[in-house]
Design an enzyme around this catalytic site. Structure first.
Site, short mmCIF file in Angstrom:
data_model
loop_
_atom_site.label_atom_id
_atom_site.label_comp_id
_atom_site.label_asym_id
_atom_site.label_seq_id
_atom_site.Cartn_x
_atom_site.Cartn_y
_atom_site.Cartn_z
N TYR A 1 -6.42 -6.19 3.63
CA TYR A 1 -7.31 -5.57 4.02
C TYR A 1 -9.01 -6.26 3.17
O TYR A 1 -8.39 -7.59 2.71
CB TYR A 1 -6.73 -4.30 3.06
CG TYR A 1 -5.60 -3.48 3.43
CD1 TYR A 1 -6.00 -2.75 4.30
CD2 TYR A 1 -5.49 -2.14 2.34
CE1 TYR A 1 -5.63 -1.90 5.20
CE2 TYR A 1 -5.25 -1.16 2.83
CZ TYR A 1 -4.82 -1.39 4.00
OH TYR A 1 -3.92 0.07 4.25
N GLU B 1 -2.06 15.60 9.56
CA GLU B 1 -3.34 14.23 10.69
C GLU B 1 -3.91 15.09 11.65
O GLU B 1 -3.48 15.80 12.09
CB GLU B 1 -1.89 13.26 10.79
CG GLU B 1 -2.85 12.41 11.92
CD GLU B 1 -3.12 10.99 11.45
OE1 GLU B 1 -3.47 10.61 10.56
OE2 GLU B 1 -4.23 11.63 12.75
N TYR C 1 1.00 -1.59 -0.18
CA TYR C 1 0.18 -0.01 -0.21
C TYR C 1 1.21 1.38 0.06
O TYR C 1 0.49 2.07 -0.98
CB TYR C 1 -0.86 0.26 1.38
CG TYR C 1 -1.95 0.84 1.58
CD1 TYR C 1 -2.71 0.68 0.37
CD2 TYR C 1 -1.59 2.09 2.27
CE1 TYR C 1 -4.16 2.23 0.97
CE2 TYR C 1 -2.55 2.76 2.59
CZ TYR C 1 -3.46 3.53 2.17
OH TYR C 1 -3.97 4.53 2.04
N ASP D 1 -4.45 9.57 2.38
CA ASP D 1 -4.15 8.13 3.34
C ASP D 1 -4.68 8.15 4.30
O ASP D 1 -4.82 8.14 4.96
CB ASP D 1 -2.66 8.15 3.23
CG ASP D 1 -2.29 6.93 4.26
OD1 ASP D 1 -3.20 5.85 4.17
OD2 ASP D 1 -1.96 6.59 4.77
N SER D 2 -6.43 8.01 4.27
CA SER D 2 -7.31 8.35 4.68
C SER D 2 -7.47 7.30 5.64
O SER D 2 -7.89 5.73 4.98
CB SER D 2 -8.43 9.63 4.82
OG SER D 2 -8.84 8.62 3.47
N ASP E 1 -11.85 5.32 6.41
CA ASP E 1 -12.96 4.74 5.44
C ASP E 1 -13.67 6.40 5.97
O ASP E 1 -13.44 6.28 7.01
CB ASP E 1 -13.62 3.21 6.00
CG ASP E 1 -12.79 2.30 5.22
OD1 ASP E 1 -11.18 2.67 4.44
OD2 ASP E 1 -12.37 1.55 5.62
N ASP F 1 -7.85 18.52 10.39
CA ASP F 1 -8.45 18.08 9.80
C ASP F 1 -7.90 18.30 8.62
O ASP F 1 -7.78 19.06 7.63
CB ASP F 1 -9.90 18.70 10.16
CG ASP F 1 -11.06 17.62 8.91
OD1 ASP F 1 -10.78 17.51 8.12
OD2 ASP F 1 -12.02 17.78 9.56
N GLY F 2 -7.29 17.58 7.81
CA GLY F 2 -7.55 17.67 6.19
C GLY F 2 -7.81 18.39 5.31
O GLY F 2 -7.52 18.82 4.19
N ASP G 1 0.60 6.67 9.70
CA ASP G 1 1.59 5.81 10.32
C ASP G 1 3.01 6.16 10.56
O ASP G 1 4.15 5.68 10.19
CB ASP G 1 1.15 4.37 10.09
CG ASP G 1 0.51 4.48 8.85
OD1 ASP G 1 1.14 5.09 8.07
OD2 ASP G 1 -0.88 4.55 8.50
#
Ligand code: SAM
Length: 282
Positions: free
Chosen positions: A224, A107, A62, A156-157, A159, A138-139, A87
């Site tokens: 996933y 992030e 990923y 890269d969030s 769900d 908040d992005g 991460d």
């Protein structure tokens, strides 16, 4: 054979179960429940609100695709923004490119970064690169406040549902477009076509509507749900299928998933996905 405890992600009528031997970290942050486990066979596991974010076993797939695929779509990226990505895995991969000048990450949850730095240093080492600037917030708000600034934006969030919800709407995608410099490229985590075809259709319809060039790449990530996840990639100024650039030999040696051939393959879809993408273009 002695068996450990099993932990499941259960969502959308589908379950993924991994054997764990130790619960290394647990915290309810202001935004979500954060858990890190030691698994028996797959290294460490990060879950947010009970949803698998990564395992040491397959995170390379990923993170390499989310970083290098958009990187090699732009001819000369210098300034990149990652939204989410607490991460550090996408940053770790981007940091392999010496030509990048600035790496920004927005992030929402500082507790995710702190937990990953402590328990997942192999992934969170991405934060240690001196070019990285960390923004906590908040992005969706961050991109609204930055216009014409980034060559690439990678979303890269988590769900939809929870703190990631605003990162799946049209307004956010309009703001992403406005935050790009001319020639800019966006790449966003866009779910599994088997499990969440409605979301895949919605996001691809958005990128096709808002950008001149748009496509959807799929990567294989065994832990996933359904073993795969997609990425929307879009740009106003350039085809998202550039002549596949060579990856320098020294960099390729550090990669286990991304290669020019894997890149091409990620756009070669089974028929049902092609049909879904056809609908997204109508
Ligand atoms: N690769 C993972 C996946 O697809 O399941 C995503 C990994 S990464 C850990 C997701 C990060 O997005 C989380 O750390 C979460 O806190 C962050 N996030 C969620 N909503 C956000 C928002 N609105 N703004 C910025 N970051 C957000």
């Amino acid at each position: 054979m002695e068996s450990g405890k099993w932990i499941s992600e259960v969502a959308n009528g589908y379950g993924t179960t991994l054997e764990i031997t130790e619960h290394l970290f647990s915290k309810k942050s202001a935004f979500q429940q954060i858990d890190i486990y030691q698994t028996r066979k797959l290294g460490k596991l990060l879950m947010l609100d009970g949803i698998i974010q990564l395992t040491s076993f397959d995170e390379f797939a990923y993170h390499e695709m989310m970083a290098h695929l958009p990187f090699y779509t732009h001819p000369c990226p210098e300034k990149i923004l990652v939204i989410g990505g607490g991460d550090g895995g996408v940053l770790r991969e981007l940091a392999k490119h010496p030509e990048l000048k600035e790496l920004h990450i927005c992030e929402i949850d500082a507790d995710v970064i702190a937990a990953c730095r402590q328990f997942l240093p192999e992934t969170a080492c991405g934060f240690d690169d001196p070019r990285v600037a960390i923004h906590i917030g908040d992005g969706s708000k961050f991109v609204r406040e930055h216009k014409n600034e980034f060559d690439i934006i990678i979303v890269d969030s988590t769900d939809p549902g929870g703190p990631g919800e605003p990162l799946f709407g049209e307004e956010f995608y309009l703001d992403l477009k406005a935050a790009l410099r001319p020639g800019g490229v966006i790449a966003s985590q866009s779910e599994s076509p088997y499990l969440l075809p409605d979301i895949v259709l919605r996001l691809n319809t958005l990128t096709n509507k808002l950008f001149k060039f748009a496509d959807y790449a799929i990567m294989q990530v065994p832990t996933y749900p359904t073993g795969q996840i997609g990425m929307c990639i879009a740009s106003d100024a350039r085809d998202v299928h550039p002549q596949a650039s060579e990856v320098p030999e020294e960099l390729q040696k550090t990669l286990r998933y991304y290669s020019p051939l894997a890149r091409c393959g990620s756009f070669g879809h089974p028929h049902f996905v092609s049909e879904l993408l056809k609908k997204a273009k109508q």
